[in-house]
Write an enzyme that holds these catalytic residues in place. Structure first.
Site, PDB file in Angstrom:
ATOM      1  N   TYR A 175       0.828  -1.202   0.000  1.00  0.00           N
ATOM      2  CA  TYR A 175       0.000   0.000   0.000  1.00  0.00           C
ATOM      3  C   TYR A 175       0.864   1.255   0.000  1.00  0.00           C
ATOM      4  CZ  TYR A 175      -4.337  -2.528   1.197  1.00  0.00           C
ATOM      5  OH  TYR A 175      -5.435  -3.342   1.183  1.00  0.00           O
ATOM      6  N   LYS A 209      -0.817  -7.992  -2.940  1.00  0.00           N
ATOM      7  CA  LYS A 209      -2.170  -7.482  -3.161  1.00  0.00           C
ATOM      8  C   LYS A 209      -2.059  -6.020  -3.552  1.00  0.00           C
ATOM      9  CE  LYS A 209      -6.319  -6.466  -0.535  1.00  0.00           C
ATOM     10  NZ  LYS A 209      -6.103  -5.018  -0.334  1.00  0.00           N
TER      11      LYS A 209
HETATM   12  O1  LIG Z   1      -7.776  -6.379   3.296  1.00  0.00           O
HETATM   13  C1  LIG Z   1      -8.781  -6.278   2.621  1.00  0.00           C
HETATM   14  C2  LIG Z   1      -8.709  -5.695   1.383  1.00  0.00           C
HETATM   15  O2  LIG Z   1      -8.303  -4.392   1.560  1.00  0.00           O
HETATM   16  C3  LIG Z   1      -9.789  -5.822   0.367  1.00  0.00           C
HETATM   17  O3  LIG Z   1     -10.986  -5.455   0.866  1.00  0.00           O
HETATM   18  P1  LIG Z   1     -12.095  -4.804  -0.069  1.00  0.00           P
HETATM   19  O4  LIG Z   1     -12.343  -5.758  -1.200  1.00  0.00           O
HETATM   20  O5  LIG Z   1     -13.277  -4.668   0.828  1.00  0.00           O
HETATM   21  O6  LIG Z   1     -11.539  -3.524  -0.536  1.00  0.00           O
END
Ligand SMILES: O=C[C@H](O)COP(=O)(O)O
Length: 310
Positions: A175, A209
């Site tokens: 991130y 991710k």
């Molecule tokens: O850790 C979780 C992720 O940030 C993805 O969550 P999301 O699909 O609700 O954005």
């Protein structure tokens, strides 16, 4: 003779068989990729860490999901590859689903009460907890570009060393955050996401991710500012930067249009991603709709849509 590396722009998914991995990592990744979820090397992960990261307000659109049994039941019935959970939810709720839902144990996290100018994500669990809970991977958030990234990178180094000792795969939530990232266009730009992908590859993550990169590059440093790429090209670019690190794209805020969600999954898979980690786009839907959408994603992933027609 070793095969000549493909130096072209074609993007393909890293294959488990082609990666240098310890036996423990290989076994655990095999379970995630081939013994659960789509079972063909693709990943469909259901995260439930939004309560910590964003607070209970995230559940307001579907209060039923605040009952943790709801997402667990969805993960089990929807045959997800894994749930990504913090230590509290894993310890309190996993018992009932032991052996049926693989676990990615999230090791660090924070609330969004403080601002992100100096974002840092402290650890609240460790790799031994993951082993004790039977996890198949750990999750670690790295705030790339934050003024505190020296702390974050050092902390990640210790996690990586523990993972090497225990044969535990690492999923990096890569991130971009902090005031320097904001000054360079923000956390969602192609510059920021592309950089995050490369950082995950270089620091030793097995899976990263990422978010879908935005189209607006006006405030990014060059050469990103001058790039004119469509969504598919931007996705392929970040997947390529991730190298041998498998890519999961995240879902982000809920989109009410099921077809639009499916379209995104298709684009992500075509870009060479290994899968998706979708939370709010799943468990913020009424249960039957969430299950139906999950099944559509499963069908798409089963069709082996990919950059090289696998
Ligand atoms: O850790 C979780 C992720 O940030 C993805 O969550 P999301 O699909 O609700 O954005």
């Amino acid at each position: 003779m070793r095969p000549t590396p493909d130096l072209g722009v074609r993007t393909s998914r890293p294959r488990l068989g082609n990666l240098s991995l310890s036996l423990g990592k290989r076994v655990r990744l095999h379970r995630l990729l081939y013994a659960s979820g789509p079972r063909n090397g693709n990943l469909l992960v259901l995260p439930l860490d939004q309560g910590l990261e964003h607070g209970p307000a995230d559940f307001f659109p579907n209060p039923a999901a605040l009952n943790t049994d709801y997402p667990f039941r969805l993960a089990a019935e929807g045959n997800y590859s894994a749930m990504a959970l913090g230590i509290g939810l894993a310890e309190k709720y996993m018992d009932q689903y032991a052996g049926t839902i693989p676990l990615i144990l999230k090791l660090n996290g924070k609330t969004n009460i403080a601002d992100d100018a100096e974002a840092v994500s402290p650890m609240f669990a460790n790799v031994e907890d993951a082993v004790r809970l039977g996890a198949d991977a750990v999750g670690y958030t790295l705030y790339i570009g934050s003024p505190r990234q020296d702390h974050e990178i050092l902390q990640f180094q210790r996690v990586r060393q523990d993972c090497a000792r225990f044969g535990m795969p690492i999923v990096m939530w890569a991130y971009p955050r902090g005031r320097a990232i904001d000054a360079k266009g923000g956390k969602g730009t192609l510059y920021a996401q592309d950089y995050a992908a490369r950082v995950a590859e270089e620091l030793g993550a097995d899976i990263v991710k990422l978010h879908e990169p935005e189209s607006d590059n006006e405030r990014c440093p060059e050469p990103y500012r001058s790039l004119r790429e469509d969504t598919a090209e931007r996705l392929r670019r970040v997947v390529r930067s991730a190298g041998k690190t498998m890519v999961l794209f995240s879902g982000g805020e809920k989109n009410d249009d099921d077809d639009a969600v499916i379209h995104k999954v298709k684009l992500y898979m075509e870009s060479g991603a290994t899968g998706v980690m979708f939370g709010r786009n799943m468990w913020l839907r009424p249960y039957d709709r969430a299950l139906a959408l999950t099944q559509r994603v499963q069908t798409l992933m089963a069709s082996r849509v990919g950059p090289d027609g696998e």
